[in-house]
Design a protein around this motif. Structure first.
Motif, PDB file in Angstrom:
ATOM      1  N   TRP A  13      19.111 -42.745  16.555  1.00  0.00           N
ATOM      2  CA  TRP A  13      19.607 -43.937  15.854  1.00  0.00           C
ATOM      3  C   TRP A  13      19.494 -43.818  14.336  1.00  0.00           C
ATOM      4  O   TRP A  13      20.286 -44.416  13.614  1.00  0.00           O
ATOM      5  N   SER A  17      22.831 -44.620  11.904  1.00  0.00           N
ATOM      6  CA  SER A  17      22.696 -45.929  11.239  1.00  0.00           C
ATOM      7  C   SER A  17      22.712 -45.789   9.721  1.00  0.00           C
ATOM      8  O   SER A  17      22.342 -46.719   9.010  1.00  0.00           O
ATOM      9  N   ALA A  20      25.590 -48.027   8.439  1.00  0.00           N
ATOM     10  CA  ALA A  20      25.584 -49.354   9.083  1.00  0.00           C
ATOM     11  C   ALA A  20      26.992 -49.940   9.226  1.00  0.00           C
ATOM     12  O   ALA A  20      27.205 -51.119   8.958  1.00  0.00           O
ATOM     13  N   MET A  25      27.788 -47.621  14.548  1.00  0.00           N
ATOM     14  CA  MET A  25      26.875 -48.241  15.502  1.00  0.00           C
ATOM     15  C   MET A  25      27.417 -48.220  16.934  1.00  0.00           C
ATOM     16  O   MET A  25      26.670 -48.050  17.898  1.00  0.00           O
ATOM     17  N   GLY A  58      17.826 -55.348  20.167  1.00  0.00           N
ATOM     18  CA  GLY A  58      18.790 -54.293  19.808  1.00  0.00           C
ATOM     19  C   GLY A  58      20.019 -54.909  19.172  1.00  0.00           C
ATOM     20  O   GLY A  58      21.155 -54.586  19.530  1.00  0.00           O
ATOM     21  N   GLY A  60      21.459 -54.575  16.314  1.00  0.00           N
ATOM     22  CA  GLY A  60      22.328 -53.749  15.478  1.00  0.00           C
ATOM     23  C   GLY A  60      22.719 -54.468  14.194  1.00  0.00           C
ATOM     24  O   GLY A  60      21.902 -55.148  13.565  1.00  0.00           O
ATOM     25  N   ILE A  61      24.004 -54.326  13.810  1.00  0.00           N
ATOM     26  CA  ILE A  61      24.458 -54.934  12.552  1.00  0.00           C
ATOM     27  C   ILE A  61      24.773 -56.417  12.736  1.00  0.00           C
ATOM     28  O   ILE A  61      25.242 -57.080  11.815  1.00  0.00           O
ATOM     29  N   ASP A  79      15.796 -55.249  15.781  1.00  0.00           N
ATOM     30  CA  ASP A  79      16.341 -53.891  15.859  1.00  0.00           C
ATOM     31  C   ASP A  79      15.358 -52.960  15.159  1.00  0.00           C
ATOM     32  O   ASP A  79      14.633 -53.380  14.265  1.00  0.00           O
ATOM     33  N   PHE A  84      20.443 -51.426   9.841  1.00  0.00           N
ATOM     34  CA  PHE A  84      21.162 -52.393  10.678  1.00  0.00           C
ATOM     35  C   PHE A  84      20.658 -53.819  10.407  1.00  0.00           C
ATOM     36  O   PHE A  84      21.435 -54.756  10.291  1.00  0.00           O
ATOM     37  N   ASN A  88      22.853 -56.925   9.059  1.00  0.00           N
ATOM     38  CA  ASN A  88      22.880 -58.167   9.845  1.00  0.00           C
ATOM     39  C   ASN A  88      22.482 -59.361   8.952  1.00  0.00           C
ATOM     40  O   ASN A  88      23.149 -60.394   8.931  1.00  0.00           O
TER      41      ASN A  88
END
Ligand SMILES: C[S@@+](CC[C@H](N)C(=O)[O-])C[C@H]1O[C@@H](n2cnc3c(N)ncnc32)[C@H](O)[C@@H]1O
Length: 208
Positions: A13, A17, A20, A25, A58, A60-61, A79, A84, A88
């Motif tokens: 990851w 990542s 991002a 992703m 999990g 992510g973004i 996450d 990420f 987010n």
């Protein structure tokens, strides 16, 4: 051995990542298009989130975080990749009801009975059977009585079209997931989750 697996998953990851982006992703060059099609399908399967305290694992973004936060009372988005989490927060932080948490879910500790709903999209396939069983026990503790877990995984095919120098993803059948999530035993002697719905994602059947 367990440490080696953790390092491999973390490295995988870290490599995916750096920028991002949604393509990075979702490991797919058509991610933006796929996301547009699959998000409404996944969202249509969720229960009413009105007033609920939601845990997203999990995240992510944050493809789903914004939607969850729009409807729920409070969302905790977890996450393990800081890039990420930052993306987010940049996109969804303005909502004001999201707690962003950078943590590996295999090491996560949260207060018992503090969430009504746990949402997780494409996370369990980056955990070993042992890690998933341990997380299942924890999730059962984090949920309030009557709470729900929603999870979605790639079961039959490698997700995404991006070149991978190595791919540590664990592809399990739905039956294997059902077994793992229902068969854990708790200290109280109780068993794991009860499955109330299981479905294939039509967007992916159409695309592949
Ligand atoms: C395929 S992405 C899915 C992201 C998001 N749920 C979505 O559907 O857009 C998988 C995510 O799981 C995260 N992840 C994988 N293993 C994790 C772990 N052990 N702890 C926390 N996050 C993890 C990755 O960093 C990545 O953001």
């Amino acid at each position: 051995m367990a440490n080696e697996v953790r390092q491999t998953m973390t490295q995988f990851w870290e490599e995916h990542s750096r920028d991002a982006t949604v393509e990075e992703m979702m490991l797919d060059s058509s991610a933006a298009l796929l996301s547009k099609e699959e998000k409404p399908e996944i969202i249509s399967l969720l229960p009413c989130l009105d007033g609920l305290n939601v845990l997203e694992l999990g995240a992510g973004i944050g493809r789903y975080t914004g939607h969850l936060a729009k409807l729920a009372s409070q969302v905790t988005a977890v996450d393990f990749m800081q890039n990420f989490i930052d993306k987010n927060r940049e996109d969804n932080g303005y909502r004001g009801n999201i707690t962003f948490l950078q943590a590996d879910v295999t090491l996560l500790d949260l207060p018992n009975e503090s969430y009504d709903f746990i949402f997780s999209n494409w996370l369990f396939m980056y955990l070993t059977d042992e890690e998933l069983a341990a997380l299942t026990r924890k999730m059962l503790g984090w949920l309030r009585p009557g709470g729900y877990l929603f999870f979605r995984e790639s079961c039959f095919f490698q997700s995404g079209d991006c070149e991978r120098t190595f791919n540590p993803t664990v592809y399990r059948t739905p039956a294997r997931y059902n077994h793992l999530l229902t068969s854990v035993t708790l200290k109280s002697g109780d068993y794991g989750f009860e499955i109330v719905m299981s479905k294939s994602v039509q967007t992916y059947i159409k695309v592949r």
